[in-house]
Design an enzyme around this catalytic site. Structure first.
Site, short mmCIF file in Angstrom:
data_model
loop_
_atom_site.label_atom_id
_atom_site.label_comp_id
_atom_site.label_asym_id
_atom_site.label_seq_id
_atom_site.Cartn_x
_atom_site.Cartn_y
_atom_site.Cartn_z
CD GLU A 150 65.21 55.29 37.90
OE1 GLU A 150 64.66 56.28 37.35
OE2 GLU A 150 64.64 54.57 38.74
CG HIS A 183 59.85 52.70 36.38
ND1 HIS A 183 60.88 52.94 35.49
CD2 HIS A 183 60.02 53.59 37.40
CE1 HIS A 183 61.62 53.94 35.95
NE2 HIS A 183 61.14 54.34 37.11
#
Length: 299
Positions: A150, A183
């Site tokens: 990420e 997310h």
């Protein structure tokens, strides 16, 4: 003509960031499955997917550099924060800063440990405990693969593309939006499991978007100030291990006064040390700053 070129560059930047974000999230769903996300086989397949996307991210940055006609005097990997100059301090100081912020939760955990601070240190240094962690697929995902991939994609790859268009400050607050939106795919998973109502799922997703965006801004700040991706990765891993500070539990604790003071001291020390511990002086010339239009104050 210059305005048109800038507009084209910024459009390419946004499209490239969207492409990376969609590629990262989409790679999680290429596998057919009926198992929960924490099942070891699901974790292993998803880890492979995001590692492949991370490996492809330098090619996306390189393509953007060519299409946007950006002049870069360093290799793409250095631009993305993978470099050796100032590496040790770039790993230690941002992590120390993050631990300062968690001073309250760390003291809270030590107070609740029957063996106090000694017990906490023993658990941290326990080799057998670390061996169990390394063999745990959930731990590897949360503490190693997720932080590494990420940060490389959402900070290392996106910030160099955003900086020429938005400047360092704008990039710090823009990149986390892609991170926060990425997310939101958890809504799909929660809806599929059907354990909660849609209103509860959306409320949780909204809260997650908020704190992931705030956290993303912090690690983007670390990246811009140090020019390294290792600091954001370690901070991300540490925060994943700690979770959100549980102030409500501290308020109900028998020693709540002392704990609340430690929570407050941690927050204040974090603000005091934020700029000194991320001073670019410690980390050498920062490659990403060469892309920033003047004035590049954060560099």
């Amino acid at each position: 003509m210059q305005v048109e070129h800038t507009h084209t560059r910024c459009s390419l930047c946004v499209l490239s960031c969207l492409f990376l974000a969609c590629l990262y999230v989409g790679s999680l769903y290429v596998w057919r499955r009926r198992l929960p996300r924490d099942h070891p086989s699901v974790i292993k397949r998803r880890c492979v997917s995001v590692l492949l996307v991370s490996a492809l991210s330098p090619a996306v940055v390189k393509t953007w550099i060519q299409w946007a006609d950006v002049r870069v005097g360093v290799p793409v990997w250095e631009l993305m924060g993978v470099r050796t100059d100032g590496l040790v301090l770039a790993a230690l100081l941002p992590l120390l800063l993050t631990m300062v912020f968690y001073l309250g939760p760390l003291i809270h955990s030590a107070v609740d440990n029957p063996n106090g601070f000694t017990g906490e240190m023993q658990s941290v240094l326990d080799v057998q405990s670390w061996r169990l962690c390394v063999g745990d697929a959930v731990w590897l995902r949360n503490q190693v693969v997720a932080p590494m991939t990420e940060e490389l994609v959402f900070r290392g790859a996106m910030l160099p593309m955003l900086v020429p268009c938005t400047g360092p400050t704008g990039a710090i607050f823009t990149a986390p939006l892609f991170f926060g939106v990425a997310h939101l795919h958890h809504v799909i998973e929660q809806r599929r499991l059907g354990k909660e109502s849609m209103s509860v799922i959306l409320l949780v997703a909204g809260m997650q978007f908020l704190y992931t965006t705030v956290f993303g801004a912090f690690t983007a700040f670390i990246f811009m100030r140090t020019g390294h991706v290792v600091g954001p990765v370690l901070c991300h891993s540490f925060c994943n291990s700690q979770g959100l500070p549980d102030i409500s539990s501290a308020l109900q604790h028998p020693q709540r006064s002392a704990l609340l003071v430690s929570y407050l001291m941690g927050a204040l020390l974090f603000l005091v040390l934020l700029f000194p511990l991320t001073d670019p002086y410690f980390y050498g010339a920062i490659p990403i700053c060469s892309l920033a239009p003047p004035p590049a104050s954060l560099c």
